[in-house]
Scaffold this motif. Structure first.
Motif, mmCIF file in Angstrom:
data_model
loop_
_atom_site.group_PDB
_atom_site.id
_atom_site.type_symbol
_atom_site.label_atom_id
_atom_site.label_comp_id
_atom_site.label_asym_id
_atom_site.label_seq_id
_atom_site.Cartn_x
_atom_site.Cartn_y
_atom_site.Cartn_z
ATOM 1 N N VAL A 124 44.115 -3.207 -4.547
ATOM 2 C CA VAL A 124 44.501 -2.621 -3.262
ATOM 3 C C VAL A 124 43.693 -3.254 -2.130
ATOM 4 C CG1 VAL A 124 44.467 -0.516 -1.879
ATOM 5 C CG2 VAL A 124 45.283 -0.436 -4.242
ATOM 6 N N TYR A 125 42.399 -3.377 -2.326
ATOM 7 C CA TYR A 125 41.524 -3.910 -1.286
ATOM 8 C C TYR A 125 41.868 -5.361 -0.970
ATOM 9 C CZ TYR A 125 37.268 -4.851 1.362
ATOM 10 O OH TYR A 125 36.385 -5.191 2.357
ATOM 11 N N VAL A 126 42.042 -6.175 -2.003
ATOM 12 C CA VAL A 126 42.334 -7.598 -1.800
ATOM 13 C C VAL A 126 43.684 -7.781 -1.111
ATOM 14 C CG1 VAL A 126 42.881 -9.760 -2.991
ATOM 15 C CG2 VAL A 126 40.859 -8.443 -3.659
ATOM 16 N N LEU A 127 44.696 -7.064 -1.581
ATOM 17 C CA LEU A 127 46.020 -7.195 -0.980
ATOM 18 C C LEU A 127 46.014 -6.746 0.483
ATOM 19 C CD1 LEU A 127 48.196 -5.926 -3.957
ATOM 20 C CD2 LEU A 127 48.196 -8.250 -3.029
ATOM 21 N N ARG A 128 45.239 -5.721 0.767
ATOM 22 C CA ARG A 128 45.178 -5.194 2.128
ATOM 23 C C ARG A 128 44.367 -6.101 3.050
ATOM 24 N NH1 ARG A 128 47.719 -2.056 5.845
ATOM 25 N NH2 ARG A 128 46.250 -0.949 7.188
ATOM 26 N N GLU A 129 43.155 -6.448 2.629
ATOM 27 C CA GLU A 129 42.236 -7.158 3.516
ATOM 28 C C GLU A 129 42.477 -8.665 3.549
ATOM 29 O OE1 GLU A 129 40.206 -6.049 5.743
ATOM 30 O OE2 GLU A 129 40.835 -4.028 5.217
ATOM 31 N N ALA A 130 42.742 -9.257 2.398
ATOM 32 C CA ALA A 130 42.869 -10.713 2.355
ATOM 33 C C ALA A 130 44.279 -11.197 2.665
ATOM 34 C CB ALA A 130 42.426 -11.236 0.989
ATOM 35 N N PHE A 131 45.273 -10.359 2.369
ATOM 36 C CA PHE A 131 46.650 -10.819 2.514
ATOM 37 C C PHE A 131 47.484 -9.980 3.473
ATOM 38 C CE2 PHE A 131 45.006 -12.492 -1.391
ATOM 39 C CZ PHE A 131 45.403 -13.817 -1.347
ATOM 40 N N GLY A 132 46.874 -8.981 4.076
ATOM 41 C CA GLY A 132 47.535 -8.221 5.128
ATOM 42 C C GLY A 132 48.711 -7.379 4.674
ATOM 43 N N TYR A 133 48.749 -6.991 3.402
ATOM 44 C CA TYR A 133 49.837 -6.145 2.916
ATOM 45 C C TYR A 133 49.709 -4.746 3.501
ATOM 46 C CZ TYR A 133 51.692 -9.257 -0.744
ATOM 47 O OH TYR A 133 52.294 -10.277 -1.428
ATOM 48 N N GLY A 134 50.832 -4.146 3.839
ATOM 49 C CA GLY A 134 50.837 -2.746 4.223
ATOM 50 C C GLY A 134 50.762 -1.867 2.990
ATOM 51 N N HIS A 135 50.425 -0.607 3.177
ATOM 52 C CA HIS A 135 50.285 0.278 2.017
ATOM 53 C C HIS A 135 51.618 0.442 1.271
ATOM 54 C CE1 HIS A 135 46.126 1.283 2.638
ATOM 55 N NE2 HIS A 135 46.353 1.574 3.907
ATOM 56 N N ARG A 136 52.716 0.402 1.989
ATOM 57 C CA ARG A 136 54.014 0.510 1.321
ATOM 58 C C ARG A 136 54.252 -0.715 0.429
ATOM 59 N NH1 ARG A 136 59.072 2.005 4.968
ATOM 60 N NH2 ARG A 136 57.718 3.844 5.162
ATOM 61 N N GLU A 137 53.899 -1.909 0.931
ATOM 62 C CA GLU A 137 54.053 -3.123 0.124
ATOM 63 C C GLU A 137 53.147 -3.084 -1.101
ATOM 64 O OE1 GLU A 137 54.776 -6.883 2.852
ATOM 65 O OE2 GLU A 137 53.225 -5.589 3.719
ATOM 66 N N ILE A 138 51.915 -2.625 -0.906
ATOM 67 C CA ILE A 138 50.976 -2.541 -2.027
ATOM 68 C C ILE A 138 51.498 -1.573 -3.081
ATOM 69 C CG2 ILE A 138 48.635 -1.888 -2.698
ATOM 70 C CD1 ILE A 138 47.744 -2.729 0.129
ATOM 71 N N LEU A 144 52.739 2.293 -7.512
ATOM 72 C CA LEU A 144 52.040 3.532 -7.196
ATOM 73 C C LEU A 144 52.655 4.131 -5.940
ATOM 74 C CD1 LEU A 144 48.354 2.270 -7.606
ATOM 75 C CD2 LEU A 144 49.624 3.675 -9.242
ATOM 76 N N SER A 145 52.275 5.364 -5.627
ATOM 77 C CA SER A 145 52.760 5.961 -4.389
ATOM 78 C C SER A 145 51.978 5.392 -3.209
ATOM 79 C CB SER A 145 52.597 7.481 -4.433
ATOM 80 O OG SER A 145 51.220 7.831 -4.348
ATOM 81 N N GLU A 146 52.592 5.441 -2.036
ATOM 82 C CA GLU A 146 51.917 4.954 -0.843
ATOM 83 C C GLU A 146 50.661 5.761 -0.557
ATOM 84 O OE1 GLU A 146 52.976 4.115 3.872
ATOM 85 O OE2 GLU A 146 54.587 4.491 2.428
ATOM 86 N N GLY A 147 50.744 7.071 -0.763
ATOM 87 C CA GLY A 147 49.586 7.930 -0.537
ATOM 88 C C GLY A 147 48.435 7.593 -1.475
ATOM 89 N N ASN A 148 48.760 7.282 -2.726
ATOM 90 C CA ASN A 148 47.730 6.906 -3.692
ATOM 91 C C ASN A 148 47.056 5.610 -3.284
ATOM 92 O OD1 ASN A 148 46.132 6.830 -5.952
ATOM 93 N ND2 ASN A 148 47.787 6.558 -7.404
#
Length: 295
Positions: A124-138, A144-148
């Motif tokens: 989650v951290y790598v996809l978010r910080e390094a690749f700019g994925y939104g929580h929905r994409e992750i 997993l759920s977006e909330g999770n």
């Protein structure tokens, strides 16, 4: 000209390798994960792949999650300090590193911090910080759920700290500092070394039990200077040293003839060395050897 499947995959390979390396901290294993992704890509029903980049990112992420479980077990039995496999980044091997934040994201220090996370938190951290994925994409990547995913990201940030530029980017001044550092160590110049090291500097060595290396961190600029000055002659006999960029930081390559025997990344702040992470485990230098042989 017809684009082959292999050609199409090659357009995605650099990004996939960068993702896998951040996930695993191992260049060799990252290459294996990317190759496994290619095999899956080549055998998949193409009609079901609407967006190849997203499909491949999901495959690589999940391949890395599977590998992280066994990697953790191996690292618990690792001899001495564990450090990530170093990557020479001057050739763009980990993508563009144009800002201090981008360099920090691939630094040895950050990859060590990521070891604190569970495999899913790390993804989650790598996809978010390094690749700019939104929580929905992750959420789509990890099933997993977006909330999770939001919760996992918050927990990851708490464990590694807020994303920030922790160290100064590589520069000509830093190259001069590293050159001075090499000279002082070669000559066993204790006073010269102490002038280059911050009082709270730390030295980490990763020999993996394969070669002689300090098994525990050496803390304090004075202690590091004494360690290097005491081994000055040993430090230089039969070795040559070159300055190169390692994981986005100014680094030092050690050579015995044409063989790379060590790579060290130096962390610099306010013109002083605050940290050195030196990898001398020969098994961890294979990828960098191939990089530098092509240079």
């Amino acid at each position: 000209m017809t684009t082959t499947l292999a050609d199409e995959f090659e357009t995605h390979r650099p990004r996939l390798f960068s993702l896998a390396y951040r996930m695993l901290g191992s260049a060799e294993e990252a290459e294996d994960a990317v190759q496994d992704a290619y095999l899956r890509f080549s055998g998949a029903d193409r009609t079901g792949i609407e967006h190849p980049a997203a499909w491949l990112a999901k495959v690589v992420t999940n391949l890395c999650l599977n590998r992280l479980t066994s990697a953790r077990a191996r690292r618990e039995q690792y001899v001495g300090t564990w450090l990530p496999e170093p990557v020479v980044t001057a050739d763009g091997a980990l993508g563009p590193l144009e800002s201090a934040e981008q360099r920090d994201a691939v630094s040895m220090a950050m990859l060590v911090l990521l070891e604190r996370l569970t495999p899913t938190e790390r993804a989650v951290y790598v996809l978010r910080e390094a690749f700019g994925y939104g929580h929905r994409e992750i959420a789509g990547v990890l099933d997993l759920s977006e909330g999770n995913c939001r919760q996992l990201y918050r927990r990851a940030v708490q464990r590694v700290g807020e994303p920030q530029a922790r160290f100064e980017p590589a520069s000509e001044q830093q190259e001069e500092l590293v050159t001075s550092f090499i000279t002082a160590a070669r000559e066993g110049d204790l006073a010269g070394l102490e002038k280059l090291l911050a009082a709270d500097a730390t030295w980490w060595s990763d020999g993996g039990g394969k070669v002689i290396a300090a098994r525990w961190p050496i803390e304090g600029g004075s202690r590091i200077a004494q360690f290097l000055a005491g081994g000055g002659p040993k430090f230089s006999v039969g070795l040559e040293f070159t300055v190169t960029e390692v994981n986005g930081a100014t680094g030092l390559a050690s050579w015995a003839g044409d063989t790379l025997v060590g790579l060290a990344a130096l962390e610099v702040r306010d013109g002083l060395v605050v940290g050195v992470r030196a990898v001398v485990n020969p098994e961890k230098l294979a990828f960098a050897r191939r990089q530098l042989s092509r240079a």
